[in-house]
Motif scaffolding. Structure first.
Motif, PDB file in Angstrom:
ATOM      1  N   CYS A 148     -10.043   5.358  -5.458  1.00 22.75           N
ATOM      2  CA  CYS A 148      -9.871   6.297  -5.264  1.00 22.75           C
ATOM      3  C   CYS A 148      -8.273   6.785  -4.520  1.00 22.75           C
ATOM      4  O   CYS A 148      -7.971   6.539  -3.746  1.00 22.75           O
ATOM      5  N   ILE A 149      -7.413   7.554  -6.006  1.00 21.69           N
ATOM      6  CA  ILE A 149      -6.543   7.737  -5.596  1.00 21.69           C
ATOM      7  C   ILE A 149      -6.590   9.576  -5.339  1.00 21.69           C
ATOM      8  O   ILE A 149      -5.527  10.444  -5.623  1.00 21.69           O
ATOM      9  N   CYS A 151      -7.442  11.724  -7.607  1.00 23.95           N
ATOM     10  CA  CYS A 151      -7.037  12.582  -7.948  1.00 23.95           C
ATOM     11  C   CYS A 151      -7.666  13.676  -8.867  1.00 23.95           C
ATOM     12  O   CYS A 151      -7.040  14.375  -9.689  1.00 23.95           O
ATOM     13  N   MET A 152      -8.567  13.726  -8.662  1.00 19.78           N
ATOM     14  CA  MET A 152     -10.139  14.792  -8.989  1.00 19.78           C
ATOM     15  C   MET A 152     -10.748  14.860 -10.610  1.00 19.78           C
ATOM     16  O   MET A 152     -10.807  16.033 -10.866  1.00 19.78           O
ATOM     17  N   CYS A 154     -12.554  13.637 -10.964  1.00 22.95           N
ATOM     18  CA  CYS A 154     -14.039  13.526 -11.351  1.00 22.95           C
ATOM     19  C   CYS A 154     -14.383  14.724 -11.648  1.00 22.95           C
ATOM     20  O   CYS A 154     -15.866  14.970 -11.497  1.00 22.95           O
ATOM     21  N   ALA A 171     -15.355  11.962  -5.744  1.00 21.84           N
ATOM     22  CA  ALA A 171     -14.990  11.739  -4.795  1.00 21.84           C
ATOM     23  C   ALA A 171     -14.924  11.382  -3.604  1.00 21.84           C
ATOM     24  O   ALA A 171     -14.990  10.859  -2.763  1.00 21.84           O
ATOM     25  N   CYS A 214     -12.923   8.279 -14.626  1.00 26.57           N
ATOM     26  CA  CYS A 214     -12.316   8.257 -13.016  1.00 26.57           C
ATOM     27  C   CYS A 214     -11.150   7.033 -14.082  1.00 26.57           C
ATOM     28  O   CYS A 214     -11.298   5.488 -14.537  1.00 26.57           O
TER      29      CYS A 214
HETATM   30  S1  SF4 Z   1     -11.769  10.436 -10.746  1.00 20.16           S
HETATM   31 FE1  SF4 Z   1     -12.492  11.268  -8.900  1.00 20.16          FE
HETATM   32  S2  SF4 Z   1     -13.118   8.718  -7.871  1.00 20.16           S
HETATM   33 FE2  SF4 Z   1     -11.952   8.037  -9.628  1.00 20.16          FE
HETATM   34  S3  SF4 Z   1      -9.622   8.117  -8.901  1.00 20.16           S
HETATM   35 FE3  SF4 Z   1      -9.893   9.937  -9.174  1.00 20.16          FE
HETATM   36  S4  SF4 Z   1     -10.664  11.043  -7.422  1.00 20.16           S
HETATM   37 FE4  SF4 Z   1     -10.500   9.422  -7.144  1.00 20.16          FE
END
Ligand code: SF4
Ligand code: FES
Lengths: 246, 135
Positions: A148-149, A151-152, A154, A171, A214
């Protein structure tokens, strides 16, 4: 392939706009350009006031998440040519307050992330000169979630979070699971106490779109369902063995 | 100095539309999956009514069968059947997400988790068909 493409960008200036509107720009359509390149072109050549976040340009830092034609995307990993002949509509990530143009306020996510205690918790630390060894299988158990990076994307894809801002969200739960499944960690009970509350794992209705958007194949939806299974087993254990359960 | 945690800039909060589930096909699919539970419940009710009709004699059962043949019930049950199949298929496919089964250190692929569900479904349907069509 036409050599230009129209891009509609959401604009919001907190000092003089009541709500966001759109500005339309024409940018070169190059085979190797991603949406982020188009935004940088706008900023460099057409309108220097456009605000957006980015850093690594290689899908690692997680800061360039935006809504592209309605879907949450990392703009540094989303090719413009996939949207030809256009127009392409770029908006800030949904479900977060917009600070300016394409920049959102991420504070809520950061608070929730902290509550999941995404770090290794030990009852007793080993002396500094001792290692915590792990087998490849033990690494494999949590590796997917460790990608997980933050990135939000999700959160932007999750209608539950949109409707109920108290929900911990994908996340934060996937990262709790990342540490729960780590053979070096001993903090699963602490995290369960927090995440087994109504706004934690049980808020999730398994829409599953977090996993689809994701960019790192973390599969937060899977993590939450597996967590539900663990929570139920723990609850049953506590019911049957009120004293013996740990 | 401004304490960064206390400084709250003006921001725009969009309200989620009541019709958010119509904005993308994936959300609509989710809502249809949730709605399918109503039709599952309806089939449970039909089955309970059927059991009651069977146990209260041939006259009642004949009446029940006539009721089932009415156009309204036929349409409703055709729609319900579609939703019950949709319910089963979507949940079987999702079961692989909730369960991690490791064999020899490797996670089994989703299909290996979903397949036994489908197999059990086929066997149960076969058994019911055999009981019904036997005589
Ligand atoms: S989409 Fe959500 S779970 Fe996937 S990398 Fe981004 S923050 Fe992490
Ligand atoms: S700029 Fe870092 S992930 Fe896109």
């Amino acid at each position: 392939m036409a050599n230009r493409i129209t891009i509609e960008v959401a604009r919001y200036h907190p000092a003089h706009d009541e709500k966001p509107g759109f500005d339309t720009y024409e940018v070169p359509l190059r085979k190797e350009w991603v949406v982020l390149d188009a935004l940088n072109y706008i900023k460099d050549h057409l309108d220097g006031t456009l605000s957006f976040r980015w850093s690594c340009r290689m899908g690692v830092c997680g800061s360039c998440g935006m809504t592209v034609n309605g879907v949450p995307k990392l703009t540094c990993a989303t090719f413009l040519s996939d949207y030809a002949p256009g127009p392409v509509r770029v908006e800030p990530l949904k479900n977060f307050p917009v600070l300016r143009d394409l920049v959102v306020d991420t504070s809520d996510f950061l608070v929730k992330l902290g509550k999941s205690k995404p770090w290794i918790i030990r009852k007793v630390e080993k002396p500094l000169d001792e290692e915590y060894l792990q087998t490849p299988e033990e690494l494999d158990a949590y590796k997917q979630y460790s990608m997980c990076i933050n990135c939000m994307l999700c959160y932007a894809a999750c209608p539950v979070y949109g409707l109920d801002p108290l929900f911990s969200g994908p996340a934060a739960i996937a990262l709790a699971q990342r540490y729960n499944l780590d053979s070096r960690d001993q903090g699963a009970n602490q995290r369960l106490d927090i995440l087994s509350q109504h706004d934690g794992i049980w808020g999730c209705t398994f829409v599953g779109e977090c996993t689809q958007v994701c960019p790192k194949n973390v599969d937060p939806a899977g993590a939450i369902q597996q967590y539900k299974l663990t929570a139920t087993t723990e609850w049953l254990k506590a019911l049957v063995l009120p004293r013996g359960g740990t | 100095m401004i304490n960064p945690t206390e400084y709250v800039p003006k921001s725009y909060h969009a309200r989620v539309s009541t019709y958010w589930w119509l904005t993308r096909w994936v959300y609509l699919k989710f809502i249809l999956r949730e709605v399918s539970s109503v039709f599952v419940a309806w089939f449970v009710v039909v089955t309970l009514l059927q059991i009651r009709a069977v146990t209260s004699g041939p006259a009642d059962y004949g009446e029940f069968q006539r009721w089932l043949r009415s156009p309204l019930l036929l349409t409703l049950n055709a729609v319900s059947f579609f939703f019950v199949v949709f319910h089963a298929v979507t949940w079987f496919n999702l079961s692989a997400k909730a369960m991690v089964v490791r064999v020899g250190g490797k996670r089994l692929p989703g299909i290996a988790i979903a397949a036994p569900n489908y197999a059990a479904w086929a066997v149960a349907s076969g058994a019911v068909a055999w009981i019904l069509l036997r005589g």
